[in-house]
Design an enzyme around this catalytic site. Structure first.
Site, PDB file in Angstrom:
ATOM      1  N   ASP A   1       1.018   5.159   0.185  1.00 41.21           N
ATOM      2  CA  ASP A   1       0.232   6.344   0.601  1.00 41.21           C
ATOM      3  C   ASP A   1       0.845   7.611   0.045  1.00 41.21           C
ATOM      4  O   ASP A   1       1.889   8.068   0.508  1.00 41.21           O
ATOM      5  CB  ASP A   1       0.188   6.423   2.131  1.00 41.21           C
ATOM      6  CG  ASP A   1      -0.841   5.500   2.727  1.00 41.21           C
ATOM      7  OD1 ASP A   1      -0.520   4.813   3.715  1.00 41.21           O
ATOM      8  OD2 ASP A   1      -1.970   5.460   2.199  1.00 41.21           O
TER       9      ASP A   1
ATOM     10  N   HIS B   1       0.862  -1.193   0.000  1.00 42.71           N
ATOM     11  CA  HIS B   1       0.000   0.000   0.000  1.00 42.71           C
ATOM     12  C   HIS B   1       0.893   1.236   0.000  1.00 42.71           C
ATOM     13  O   HIS B   1       1.781   1.373   0.853  1.00 42.71           O
ATOM     14  CB  HIS B   1      -0.891   0.006   1.241  1.00 42.71           C
ATOM     15  CG  HIS B   1      -1.917   1.084   1.287  1.00 42.71           C
ATOM     16  ND1 HIS B   1      -3.087   1.043   0.552  1.00 42.71           N
ATOM     17  CD2 HIS B   1      -1.954   2.232   2.002  1.00 42.71           C
ATOM     18  CE1 HIS B   1      -3.800   2.131   0.818  1.00 42.71           C
ATOM     19  NE2 HIS B   1      -3.148   2.865   1.690  1.00 42.71           N
TER      20      HIS B   1
END
Ligand code: DX5
Ligand code: ZN
Length: 218
Positions: A36, A34
């Site tokens: 960000d 992930h």
């Protein structure tokens, strides 16, 4: 109950050796990375841009799950697609023409996601359900890792499961923020497909054991 995909967030990794952070994800049993992305405008923090994604791309074959916490996300689809993101998720609250942006992501051959902050109801994304591959339900106010979870947001997960079962779309449901060993059971119970985990992952001594526990496997 389905076994969730785990997507550790590199926001909580050591930025001075981000490739090591990706390697830790690689050896943990987690399936996604992930990423960000923060612009300091949509959220009150700045992280990194497409070059970080491009530089990390050769270090792993895992799915790159780019979470664009940026204003004017339409301006960044090409660069993150080019950098090697597999999923490109932007915020409903940051765009007027969300349907067009979803189209643009698909035109680049990528999976398209939409994210909603805690104050945004599921009803606002209902018109987009047929067009999205992933819905990222924020379980904290975006901008930082290590925040306490807002458990009321799990109600949105249940709503999205019900809408999917009613045939309103074919999308994965992800939760993001404050996920750890103690909050993961409620997330599984709500019906998530993916759990984003930042601080709990990078602070864990045994990352493999954490991943298995988040999945409910031990
Ligand atoms: C917050 C980010 C999250 C965050 C998760 O704006 O979108 O992905 O990094 O970190 P934890 O798991 O520590 O809440
Ligand atoms: Zn995120």
């Amino acid at each position: 109950m389905r076994i969730p995909i785990i997507a550790p967030s590199v926001l909580s990794a050591d930025f001075s050796s981000m490739d090591d952070g990706v390697a830790l994800i690689g050896s943990s049993g987690a399936e996604w990375v992930h990423l960000d992305v923060m612009d300091g405008c949509f959220v009150p923090n700045i992280s990194f841009g497409p070059k970080m994604v491009a530089d990390l791309r050769p270090h792993t074959s895992k799915i790159f799950d780019a979470h664009l916490m940026v204003q004017n996300p339409a301006n960044f689809i090409d660069s993150f697609a080019q950098a090697g993101a597999d999923y490109i998720t932007f915020h409903l609250e940051a765009a007027v023409h969300s349907h067009r942006i979803l189209q643009a992501i698909h035109e680049k051959g990528k999976k398209a996601g939409i994210s909603i902050v805690p104050s945004t109801p599921v009803s606002l994304i209902e018109p987009l359900l047929p067009f999205v591959d992933l819905i990222l339900v924020m379980t904290v106010n975006p901008g930082y890792g290590g925040q306490p979870i807002i458990p009321e947001c799990f109600g949105k997960v249940r709503d999205l499961v019900t809408l999917r079962e009613a045939g309103r779309g074919d999308y994965l449901i992800s939760v993001d923020g404050g996920i750890n060993e103690s909050t993961a059971p409620a997330a599984r119970e709500a019906g998530v497909d993916i759990m984003v985990v930042g601080s709990a992952f990078f602070s864990a001594a045994d990352k493999g054991a954490l991943v298995r526990r988040l999945k409910g496997l031990e």
